[in-house]
Write an enzyme that holds these catalytic residues in place. Structure first.
Site, PDB file in Angstrom:
ATOM      1  CG  ASP A 226       2.438 -28.394 -34.580  1.00  0.00           C
ATOM      2  OD1 ASP A 226       3.043 -27.324 -34.400  1.00  0.00           O
ATOM      3  OD2 ASP A 226       1.407 -28.731 -33.959  1.00  0.00           O
ATOM      4  CG  ASN A 236       6.597 -24.995 -34.283  1.00  0.00           C
ATOM      5  OD1 ASN A 236       5.790 -25.668 -33.632  1.00  0.00           O
ATOM      6  ND2 ASN A 236       7.155 -23.910 -33.783  1.00  0.00           N
TER       7      ASN A 236
HETATM    8  O1  MRU Z   1      -1.958 -24.050 -33.525  1.00  0.00           O
HETATM    9  P1  MRU Z   1      -1.315 -24.530 -32.268  1.00  0.00           P
HETATM   10  O2  MRU Z   1      -1.407 -23.564 -31.145  1.00  0.00           O
HETATM   11  O3  MRU Z   1      -1.785 -25.918 -31.877  1.00  0.00           O
HETATM   12  O4  MRU Z   1       0.214 -24.671 -32.645  1.00  0.00           O
HETATM   13  C1  MRU Z   1       1.119 -25.133 -31.685  1.00  0.00           C
HETATM   14  C2  MRU Z   1       2.535 -25.111 -32.127  1.00  0.00           C
HETATM   15  O5  MRU Z   1       2.850 -24.803 -33.249  1.00  0.00           O
HETATM   16  C3  MRU Z   1       3.541 -25.581 -31.129  1.00  0.00           C
HETATM   17  O6  MRU Z   1       4.772 -24.940 -31.315  1.00  0.00           O
HETATM   18  C4  MRU Z   1       3.759 -27.092 -31.307  1.00  0.00           C
HETATM   19  O7  MRU Z   1       2.525 -27.770 -31.297  1.00  0.00           O
HETATM   20  C5  MRU Z   1       4.635 -27.666 -30.270  1.00  0.00           C
HETATM   21  S1  MRU Z   1       3.871 -27.688 -28.680  1.00  0.00           S
HETATM   22  C6  MRU Z   1       4.888 -28.475 -27.604  1.00  0.00           C
END
Ligand code: MRU
Length: 326
Positions: A226, A236
């Protein structure tokens, strides 16, 4: 599952897959206002860092049609609708930078963000597959966490983009998918995508992740991100940090697949990133005693020294060897 894009623009509005309905139903939702977009982002109907970048850019295109006093408030609300993934604010700012040229220019920029996402993810996938085949083995068994597939992007995926590239080359043995409590992005979304793609996989509860590695079932961990800070720390989904610790203990490479837009050179280290804390109801939903206090961190920070490689569409950075992405 690239039959439809996860998020797109149609006529005068945004269309996106409602990820809260998966794996039961593949339903598209129409989003006509920034207020509805903010709501969709907060309840994770649209989620995953690159998809949030696309949502931010398309949301700026919706806001650009409003009078300036509404527009500025909407852009601010959108920017802060989820705080951790850098891509959201990046997408809003990139498209909004063209506000001076009028709404069509903002939409034009947002469309570019979407086109680039698809192209960059494919490049990233090929680069990651090349690196893993050369540095690890040519028969990969991959463990992944959360969902970093097409659903987390506009198309193709990042960590799952690497998995897909390996699969296309006939180099993929198996995928272990962590369930990813509390919102189950692994069991609801990654499992669904891999099933659609015909990729063999096995679902494990998060508590089994270290055991998968300790027993030698996976020879590489590949996850998304993220936000990646200047020093190579990786923010992440919660549960990524313990997975990296377990990978180090088992001597298994821990690889982060993310586009360049996820690298944030303005933040020196992971502890300076705002970590979203979500409603405790998500934790209590399965068998919890109502009223029990919770601490529902949505993300964690994996220190750079545990990150074997960061793969982007342009390069490989090896933080564990002291290399810095910014
Ligand atoms: O809370 P989320 O589902 O948005 O979290 C997503 C993640 O942590 C993913 O691993 C990250 O955004 C990478 S997506 C290519």
């Amino acid at each position: 599952m690239d039959r439809v894009r996860t998020i797109d623009w149609r006529d005068d509005h945004i269309v996106a897959i409602d990820q809260t309905k998966l794996p039961g139903e593949l339903v598209e939702m129409a989003i006509l206002t920034v207020e509805d977009l903010v709501d969709a982002i907060k309840r994770l109907a649209i989620r995953g860092a690159p998809a949030l970048g696309a949502a931010g850019a398309l949301g700026a295109a919706l806001a650009a049609r409003q009078a300036p006093e509404h527009r500025d408030r909407e852009l601010a609300d959108l920017r802060k609708s989820r705080p951790t993934a850098v891509n959201l604010a990046w997408g809003v700012d990139r498209a909004a930078a063209r506000l001076g040229e009028g709404p069509d220019a903002v939409l034009d920029e947002a469309r570019k963000v979407l086109e680039e996402d698809a192209v960059r993810n494919r490049r990233l996938g090929e680069r990651g597959a090349d690196w893993l085949a050369a540095e690890v083995t040519d028969h990969l068994t991959v463990q992944t966490h959360c969902n970093a597939g097409a659903l987390a992007c506009v198309e193709w995926g990042t960590a799952l983009g690497v998995v897909r590239a390996l699969h296309e080359r006939g180099r993929l043995g198996h995928v272990y998918v962590d369930e990813t409590r509390p919102l189950l992005q692994g069991s609801r979304l990654t499992s669904w995508e891999l099933t659609e793609l015909g990729i063999d996989h096995t679902l494990v509860v998060d508590a089994a992740a270290a055991t998968v590695l300790a027993r030698g079932l996976a020879n590489a961990v590949v996850v998304g991100a993220d936000r990646i800070t200047a020093n190579g720390d990786v923010v992440n989904k919660i549960g990524t940090f313990p997975l990296a610790l377990a990978a180090a203990r088992a001597n298994v490479p821990f690889v982060v697949a993310a586009p360049e837009s996820t690298v944030d050179p303005t933040i020196p280290a992971g502890h300076q990133v705002e970590i979203e804390v979500r409603d405790g109801a998500e934790v209590l939903a399965i068998g919890g005693l109502p009223g029990t206090p919770t601490l529902n961190y949505a993300f964690d920070v994996t220190p750079a020294d545990l990150v074997t490689a960061i793969v982007t569409e342009d390069r490989i950075v090896r933080p564990a060897l002291g290399e810095r992405p910014a």
